[in-house]
Design a protein around this motif. Structure first.
Motif, PDB file in Angstrom:
ATOM      1  N   GLN A 247      11.372  38.461 -23.483  1.00 19.78           N
ATOM      2  CA  GLN A 247      11.846  39.365 -24.526  1.00 19.78           C
ATOM      3  C   GLN A 247      10.924  40.573 -24.708  1.00 19.78           C
ATOM      4  OE1 GLN A 247      14.923  38.951 -26.037  1.00 19.78           O
ATOM      5  NE2 GLN A 247      14.961  37.445 -24.383  1.00 19.78           N
ATOM      6  N   TRP A 248       9.632  40.354 -24.541  1.00 17.16           N
ATOM      7  CA  TRP A 248       8.677  41.464 -24.659  1.00 17.16           C
ATOM      8  C   TRP A 248       8.910  42.490 -23.558  1.00 17.16           C
ATOM      9  CZ3 TRP A 248       2.609  40.874 -24.437  1.00 17.16           C
ATOM     10  CH2 TRP A 248       2.027  42.041 -24.960  1.00 17.16           C
ATOM     11  N   ILE A 249       9.156  42.002 -22.334  1.00 16.39           N
ATOM     12  CA  ILE A 249       9.418  42.905 -21.213  1.00 16.39           C
ATOM     13  C   ILE A 249      10.671  43.730 -21.470  1.00 16.39           C
ATOM     14  CG2 ILE A 249      10.111  42.957 -18.783  1.00 16.39           C
ATOM     15  CD1 ILE A 249       8.241  40.606 -18.315  1.00 16.39           C
ATOM     16  N   ASN A 250      11.632  43.141 -22.161  1.00 10.15           N
ATOM     17  CA  ASN A 250      12.893  43.835 -22.431  1.00 10.15           C
ATOM     18  C   ASN A 250      12.878  44.627 -23.735  1.00 10.15           C
ATOM     19  OD1 ASN A 250      15.089  43.031 -20.323  1.00 10.15           O
ATOM     20  ND2 ASN A 250      13.955  41.148 -20.706  1.00 10.15           N
ATOM     21  N   GLY A 251      11.687  44.861 -24.272  1.00  7.51           N
ATOM     22  CA  GLY A 251      11.557  45.780 -25.389  1.00  7.51           C
ATOM     23  C   GLY A 251      11.636  45.175 -26.771  1.00  7.51           C
ATOM     24  N   HIS A 252      11.650  43.859 -26.900  1.00  8.00           N
ATOM     25  CA  HIS A 252      11.696  43.216 -28.213  1.00  8.00           C
ATOM     26  C   HIS A 252      10.264  42.903 -28.664  1.00  8.00           C
ATOM     27  CE1 HIS A 252      16.063  42.823 -27.983  1.00  8.00           C
ATOM     28  NE2 HIS A 252      15.916  42.351 -26.741  1.00  8.00           N
ATOM     29  N   GLU A 253       9.838  43.534 -29.742  1.00  3.10           N
ATOM     30  CA  GLU A 253       8.456  43.401 -30.187  1.00  3.10           C
ATOM     31  C   GLU A 253       8.098  41.971 -30.571  1.00  3.10           C
ATOM     32  OE1 GLU A 253       5.691  45.463 -30.461  1.00  3.10           O
ATOM     33  OE2 GLU A 253       6.886  46.640 -29.061  1.00  3.10           O
ATOM     34  N   TRP A 254       9.069  41.220 -31.087  1.00  2.00           N
ATOM     35  CA  TRP A 254       8.753  39.850 -31.507  1.00  2.00           C
ATOM     36  C   TRP A 254       8.384  38.968 -30.327  1.00  2.00           C
ATOM     37  CZ3 TRP A 254      11.562  35.870 -29.463  1.00  2.00           C
ATOM     38  CH2 TRP A 254      12.808  36.187 -28.916  1.00  2.00           C
ATOM     39  N   GLY A 255       8.727  39.437 -29.107  1.00  2.00           N
ATOM     40  CA  GLY A 255       8.433  38.635 -27.930  1.00  2.00           C
ATOM     41  C   GLY A 255       6.953  38.402 -27.728  1.00  2.00           C
ATOM     42  N   LYS A 256       6.122  39.424 -28.046  1.00  2.00           N
ATOM     43  CA  LYS A 256       4.688  39.254 -27.829  1.00  2.00           C
ATOM     44  C   LYS A 256       4.100  38.203 -28.764  1.00  2.00           C
ATOM     45  CE  LYS A 256       3.439  43.257 -30.716  1.00  2.00           C
ATOM     46  NZ  LYS A 256       2.781  44.589 -30.703  1.00  2.00           N
ATOM     47  N   TYR A 257       4.656  38.109 -29.983  1.00  4.34           N
ATOM     48  CA  TYR A 257       4.160  37.086 -30.901  1.00  4.34           C
ATOM     49  C   TYR A 257       4.536  35.693 -30.418  1.00  4.34           C
ATOM     50  CZ  TYR A 257       3.603  41.175 -33.897  1.00  4.34           C
ATOM     51  OH  TYR A 257       3.242  42.397 -34.397  1.00  4.34           O
ATOM     52  N   SER A 258       5.752  35.555 -29.885  1.00  6.79           N
ATOM     53  CA  SER A 258       6.162  34.277 -29.318  1.00  6.79           C
ATOM     54  C   SER A 258       5.288  33.906 -28.125  1.00  6.79           C
ATOM     55  CB  SER A 258       7.633  34.338 -28.889  1.00  6.79           C
ATOM     56  OG  SER A 258       8.018  33.146 -28.231  1.00  6.79           O
ATOM     57  N   LEU A 259       4.948  34.914 -27.310  1.00 13.86           N
ATOM     58  CA  LEU A 259       4.103  34.677 -26.142  1.00 13.86           C
ATOM     59  C   LEU A 259       2.727  34.176 -26.556  1.00 13.86           C
ATOM     60  CD1 LEU A 259       3.352  34.957 -23.129  1.00 13.86           C
ATOM     61  CD2 LEU A 259       2.838  37.363 -23.574  1.00 13.86           C
ATOM     62  N   PHE A 260       2.087  34.856 -27.502  1.00 11.99           N
ATOM     63  CA  PHE A 260       0.733  34.480 -27.907  1.00 11.99           C
ATOM     64  C   PHE A 260       0.707  33.140 -28.645  1.00 11.99           C
ATOM     65  CE2 PHE A 260      -0.006  39.284 -27.955  1.00 11.99           C
ATOM     66  CZ  PHE A 260      -0.502  39.264 -26.662  1.00 11.99           C
ATOM     67  N   VAL A 261       1.698  32.917 -29.515  1.00 14.99           N
ATOM     68  CA  VAL A 261       1.765  31.632 -30.214  1.00 14.99           C
ATOM     69  C   VAL A 261       2.004  30.506 -29.215  1.00 14.99           C
ATOM     70  CG1 VAL A 261       3.100  30.258 -31.869  1.00 14.99           C
ATOM     71  CG2 VAL A 261       2.507  32.621 -32.408  1.00 14.99           C
ATOM     72  N   GLY A 262       2.871  30.753 -28.252  1.00 20.40           N
ATOM     73  CA  GLY A 262       3.136  29.738 -27.232  1.00 20.40           C
ATOM     74  C   GLY A 262       1.910  29.421 -26.402  1.00 20.40           C
ATOM     75  N   LEU A 263       1.121  30.450 -26.066  1.00 15.75           N
ATOM     76  CA  LEU A 263      -0.102  30.213 -25.302  1.00 15.75           C
ATOM     77  C   LEU A 263      -1.091  29.361 -26.089  1.00 15.75           C
ATOM     78  CD1 LEU A 263      -0.836  33.635 -23.531  1.00 15.75           C
ATOM     79  CD2 LEU A 263      -0.348  31.437 -22.441  1.00 15.75           C
ATOM     80  N   VAL A 264      -1.293  29.711 -27.360  1.00 17.54           N
ATOM     81  CA  VAL A 264      -2.209  28.938 -28.201  1.00 17.54           C
ATOM     82  C   VAL A 264      -1.709  27.499 -28.343  1.00 17.54           C
ATOM     83  CG1 VAL A 264      -3.166  28.710 -30.520  1.00 17.54           C
ATOM     84  CG2 VAL A 264      -3.028  30.970 -29.452  1.00 17.54           C
ATOM     85  N   TRP A 265      -0.407  27.359 -28.564  1.00 16.82           N
ATOM     86  CA  TRP A 265       0.200  26.032 -28.685  1.00 16.82           C
ATOM     87  C   TRP A 265      -0.043  25.216 -27.419  1.00 16.82           C
ATOM     88  CZ3 TRP A 265       4.432  24.553 -32.355  1.00 16.82           C
ATOM     89  CH2 TRP A 265       4.979  23.307 -32.059  1.00 16.82           C
ATOM     90  N   TRP A 266       0.266  25.821 -26.278  1.00 12.04           N
ATOM     91  CA  TRP A 266       0.157  25.122 -24.994  1.00 12.04           C
ATOM     92  C   TRP A 266      -1.287  24.738 -24.686  1.00 12.04           C
ATOM     93  CZ3 TRP A 266      -1.544  27.294 -20.043  1.00 12.04           C
ATOM     94  CH2 TRP A 266      -1.297  26.448 -18.964  1.00 12.04           C
ATOM     95  N   LEU A 267      -2.227  25.664 -24.905  1.00 13.19           N
ATOM     96  CA  LEU A 267      -3.633  25.377 -24.635  1.00 13.19           C
ATOM     97  C   LEU A 267      -4.171  24.296 -25.568  1.00 13.19           C
ATOM     98  CD1 LEU A 267      -4.977  28.999 -24.040  1.00 13.19           C
ATOM     99  CD2 LEU A 267      -4.613  27.207 -22.323  1.00 13.19           C
ATOM    100  N   THR A 268      -3.716  24.288 -26.820  1.00 10.90           N
ATOM    101  CA  THR A 268      -4.138  23.244 -27.759  1.00 10.90           C
ATOM    102  C   THR A 268      -3.658  21.879 -27.303  1.00 10.90           C
ATOM    103  OG1 THR A 268      -4.081  24.828 -29.594  1.00 10.90           O
ATOM    104  CG2 THR A 268      -4.055  22.492 -30.164  1.00 10.90           C
TER     105      THR A 268
END
Length: 293
Positions: A37-58
């Motif tokens: 979604q971030w690549i396609n211009g949706h700003e909320w996508g970057k928040y989903s990406l970062f939250v997902g990374l933190v979630w996954w690493l935890t």
């Protein structure tokens, strides 16, 4: 579940049902969704990406800590050790195939694609095309219409050669650390492990400086024709593997400092060492095929 009696190591340990796989899948889903979604211009996508990374690493952190407790608690028998060795072997084999595909792409571009584009069959379409490798200017390889900005190619001196020396040295220090652990010299093992980790970190710093130099002074970018795309594809993915291997060795060193592993049982150490030596070998191939040829 596991065939064991109180106070003995199970023949084959089978862990209880775990929520870690499901939780890790949720984190990865958030990463993929956010990135797309971030690549396609949706700003909320970057928040989903970062939250997902933190979630996954935890989740991975908790999962690995649980596996460490099981191992240090004496639950892993020889059967588990063998299964881990096979698993790591197949994982490294998959990485060999991974890089094999990229090396094949480089070979195919040099030996087949570029010569085919410069053949008589394509002379009418691109009469000024020059089928030579590497491409150093617009109109040479892959850009007869002048779509690629002029750039300079990369030689082996001096940064790639320095990085080669760093990685080869790190392979030696890691081997010394391994032999020290097998001889139950823990302090010596830890010292050489820290040296290995530091050498890996310096390698990444040198590669980062090299990329900055290439981008700003040589104008070599990812879209610099087939030369630029194969160069960054191979060296970039290798750099990522160096980063992952450095993290593996870093956490193994921390575990050594906490008293984990023995002279007889230390496959966690050996698995990370296998991976690091694989990274060394891949770099030697890169150094010869990408920088020298």
């Amino acid at each position: 579940m596991s065939a064991t009696t109180p106070g003995t190591t199970p023949y084959y340990y089978v862990p209880a049902h775990s929520h870690h796989p499901v939780m890790a899948s949720i984190g990865l889903f958030m990463v993929i969704l956010g990135a797309s979604q971030w690549i396609n211009g949706h700003e909320w996508g970057k928040y989903s990406l970062f939250v997902g990374l933190v979630w996954w690493l935890t989740v991975l952190w908790n999962w690995f800590c649980e596996a460490r407790r099981e191992s240090e608690g004496g639950l892993y028998s020889t059967k588990i050790d063998i299964s881990y060795r096979w698993s790591m072997s197949w994982f490294i084999f998959s990485e060999v195939m991974f890089f094999g595909a990229f090396f094949t792409a480089l070979w195919w571009a040099r030996a087949h694609s570029v010569p085919a584009l410069g053949s008589l069959d394509n002379a009418i379409l691109w009469p000024d095309f020059k089928a030579v490798w590497p491409s150093i200017a617009a109109g040479v390889t892959a850009a007869p219409a002048g779509l690629v900005e002029p750039f300079q190619t990369v030689g082996p001196f001096w940064l790639p050669t320095i990085n080669t020396a760093l990685l080869l040295t790190s392979g030696v220090t890691l081997t010394i650390a391994h032999h020290a652990l097998r001889e139950d010299h823990r302090s010596k093992c830890i010292q050489f492990m820290w040296i290995t980790v530091i050498l890996g970190f310096i390698f990444l710093c040198v590669q980062g400086y090299e990329y900055f130099h290439l981008y700003t002074e040589l104008n070599l970018k990812l879209n610099s024709g087939i030369y630029g795309s194969t160069f960054y594809m191979l060296t970039g993915f290798h750099g990522f593997h160096v980063f992952v291997g450095m993290l593996m060795l870093f956490f193994i060193t921390i575990r050594l400092m906490k008293g984990d592993f023995t002279a007889a049982r230390h496959f966690g150490f050996e698995g990370a060492a296998w991976y690091w030596h694989f990274v060394d070998v891949v770099w030697l191939g890169l150094y010869i095929l990408v920088y020298w040829m």
